[in-house]
Design a protein around this motif. Structure first.
Motif, PDB file in Angstrom:
ATOM      1  N   GLY A  37      -6.014  15.091   5.631  1.00 36.35           N
ATOM      2  CA  GLY A  37      -6.115  13.645   5.530  1.00 36.35           C
ATOM      3  C   GLY A  37      -5.121  13.074   4.536  1.00 36.35           C
ATOM      4  O   GLY A  37      -4.370  13.791   3.877  1.00 36.35           O
ATOM      5  N   ARG A  38      -5.133  11.733   4.423  1.00 31.87           N
ATOM      6  CA  ARG A  38      -4.264  11.009   3.502  1.00 31.87           C
ATOM      7  C   ARG A  38      -5.089   9.974   2.741  1.00 31.87           C
ATOM      8  O   ARG A  38      -5.980   9.350   3.291  1.00 31.87           O
ATOM      9  N   TYR A  39      -4.749   9.803   1.453  1.00 29.33           N
ATOM     10  CA  TYR A  39      -5.369   8.744   0.672  1.00 29.33           C
ATOM     11  C   TYR A  39      -4.392   7.585   0.577  1.00 29.33           C
ATOM     12  O   TYR A  39      -3.257   7.742   0.115  1.00 29.33           O
ATOM     13  N   VAL A  40      -4.830   6.404   1.019  1.00 28.70           N
ATOM     14  CA  VAL A  40      -4.007   5.199   0.987  1.00 28.70           C
ATOM     15  C   VAL A  40      -4.487   4.326  -0.168  1.00 28.70           C
ATOM     16  O   VAL A  40      -5.617   3.827  -0.157  1.00 28.70           O
TER      17      VAL A  40
ATOM     18  N   ALA B 264      -2.165   2.727   7.291  1.00 28.98           N
ATOM     19  CA  ALA B 264      -2.846   3.938   7.765  1.00 28.98           C
ATOM     20  C   ALA B 264      -2.588   4.152   9.249  1.00 28.98           C
ATOM     21  O   ALA B 264      -2.278   5.266   9.690  1.00 28.98           O
ATOM     22  N   GLN B 265      -2.713   3.089  10.024  1.00 31.03           N
ATOM     23  CA  GLN B 265      -2.502   3.199  11.468  1.00 31.03           C
ATOM     24  C   GLN B 265      -1.055   3.568  11.785  1.00 31.03           C
ATOM     25  O   GLN B 265      -0.784   4.423  12.649  1.00 31.03           O
ATOM     26  N   LYS B 266      -0.126   2.955  11.079  1.00 26.07           N
ATOM     27  CA  LYS B 266       1.301   3.222  11.289  1.00 26.07           C
ATOM     28  C   LYS B 266       1.628   4.687  11.039  1.00 26.07           C
ATOM     29  O   LYS B 266       2.527   5.252  11.681  1.00 26.07           O
ATOM     30  N   ASN B 267       0.891   5.316  10.116  1.00 23.06           N
ATOM     31  CA  ASN B 267       1.139   6.713   9.777  1.00 23.06           C
ATOM     32  C   ASN B 267       0.316   7.684  10.617  1.00 23.06           C
ATOM     33  O   ASN B 267       0.192   8.862  10.267  1.00 23.06           O
TER      34      ASN B 267
ATOM     35  N   PRO C 143       0.837  -1.210   0.000  1.00 24.07           N
ATOM     36  CA  PRO C 143       0.000   0.000   0.000  1.00 24.07           C
ATOM     37  C   PRO C 143       0.867   1.252   0.000  1.00 24.07           C
ATOM     38  O   PRO C 143       2.004   1.229   0.486  1.00 24.07           O
ATOM     39  N   GLN C 144       0.330   2.323  -0.563  1.00 24.77           N
ATOM     40  CA  GLN C 144       1.073   3.576  -0.658  1.00 24.77           C
ATOM     41  C   GLN C 144       0.159   4.740  -0.287  1.00 24.77           C
ATOM     42  O   GLN C 144      -1.012   4.749  -0.663  1.00 24.77           O
TER      43      GLN C 144
ATOM     44  N   ALA D 179      -3.242  -2.296   4.055  1.00 26.50           N
ATOM     45  CA  ALA D 179      -3.562  -0.873   3.912  1.00 26.50           C
ATOM     46  C   ALA D 179      -4.024  -0.288   5.245  1.00 26.50           C
ATOM     47  O   ALA D 179      -3.676   0.857   5.588  1.00 26.50           O
ATOM     48  N   MET D 180      -4.797  -1.056   6.005  1.00 23.14           N
ATOM     49  CA  MET D 180      -5.227  -0.602   7.326  1.00 23.14           C
ATOM     50  C   MET D 180      -4.031  -0.411   8.250  1.00 23.14           C
ATOM     51  O   MET D 180      -3.930   0.605   8.953  1.00 23.14           O
TER      52      MET D 180
END
Length: 342
Positions: free
Chosen positions: A57-60, A88-91, A39-40, A84-85
């Motif tokens: 926000g961010r789009y993953v 998102a959590q890591k970021n 995921p990016q 991807a989840m």
């Protein structure tokens, strides 16, 4: 900070978008490569409420593609979503919406059993399917657009295709409670769930699709399109309002006929421009203003600092939650898309 987990509509679409976003190493690769691609985060988003509040926000991009399900790469598809989840959590994203097939895969394959992704323990309260807001917006589209196309709700027969799904069942409950529609037709594959929904509502006819569609003044489509299936628009009522709540949106191309009006269901318009590029990639007509209602749910939860899995599981959407997300949606300047094609 809010997040959006999404995916593209096909391998060909993904290759062209990769080129556009500056990922040439992805652009010429086949499905096997995309099955292993990580995921990016590919977009930074800034949203301003009509109240003046601003959020970021961010789009993953999950790198999931629908061909993975068609080719029985189920493990790859499920891995895409949980990875991807975790990304998102890591970021540090506080609340993330699972868009498109992401929420469907998560629910249907019971991914909540996967609590650990490498060194990250998933905190499920950080994620929402966005289905409550989607269901609310579709119901408002039914109420408002029916008047535009000359359908009287009090005399209308409404068919819900995908009635036992999370969104479909919520739409049925709302329409039963908030409209004086004449008749409700329930369409889904699982007969046991259909009968349970019919018993809960105390109304609704369970019919096969080919029997139900010609009777309907309004068709709410919130199911996947079975492979090879076609809708004959000459068999539909005129006027007929068809609300396409699926992804990708393709009913306007598949069902073209005078008197048949097609509306992109579950799409909202924001009152102010959103600073992002991702909606251009999914071909929204007004990409600075229009977006999927499920994505907007994570924005609304960020605006309200409600860091909770507001929409979760199957058939858990209540009328009270739909009312609440509707109030918050209006407060921050979102409204249902009301433009039909015919």
């Amino acid at each position: 900070m809010f997040g959006l987990i999404g995916h593209l509509t096909s391998l060909e679409h993904a290759q062209s978008v990769a080129r556009e976003l500056g990922y040439p190493e992805y652009a010429d690769q086949g499905l096997d490569f995309w099955c292993s691609a990580p995921p990016q985060i590919v977009d930074t988003i800034k949203v301003t409420s009509v109240t003046g509040q601003q959020i970021e926000g961010r789009y993953v991009e999950s790198c999931f593609l629908p061909e993975m399900l068609a080719s029985r790469r189920i493990k790859a598809a499920t891995r895409k979503i949980v990875n991807a989840m975790a990304h998102a959590q890591k970021n540090g994203i506080n609340i993330t919406a699972l868009g498109g097939f992401s929420s469907i895969i998560f629910e249907n394959f019971n991914l909540q059993q996967i609590s650990q992704v490498r060194n990250i323990k998933l905190e499920f309260e950080r994620f929402t399917t966005g289905n409550t807001h989607t269901a609310y917006i579709i119901c408002r589209q039914v109420e408002q657009v029916s008047q535009q196309v000359g359908v009287d709700l009090s005399e209308a027969t409404i068919a819900v295709c995908g009635a036992t799904g999370d969104i479909g069942s919520a739409v049925c409950r709302w329409l039963d409670a908030h409209t004086d529609m004449k008749e409700l037709l329930l369409i889904a594959r699982n007969q046991e769930r259909l009968q349970a929904l019919q018993a809960e509502l105390g109304r609704g006819k369970i019919l096969a699709m080919e029997e139900a569609l010609p009777q309907a003044d309004i068709i709410v489509w919130v199911a996947s399109m079975p492979k090879g299936m076609e809708i004959d628009p000459t068999q539909l009522k005129q006027p007929c309002l068809l609300i396409d709540g699926g992804y990708p949106k393709n009913m306007s191309n598949l069902v073209k006929h005078p008197g048949v009006y097609v509306l992109n269901g579950g799409i909202v318009e924001h009152s102010l421009d959103i600073d992002w590029k991702i909606m251009k990639i999914v071909n929204m007509d007004a990409p600075a203003r229009q977006l999927f209602a499920c994505f907007a749910e994570s924005m609304l939860l960020e605006f309200e600092k409600l860091y909770t899995n507001f929409s979760w599981g199957r058939n858990q959407i209540t009328l009270e939650k739909m009312d609440l997300i509707g109030q918050v949606s209006r407060k921050h300047g979102f409204r249902p898309l009301l433009t039909v094609s015919s």
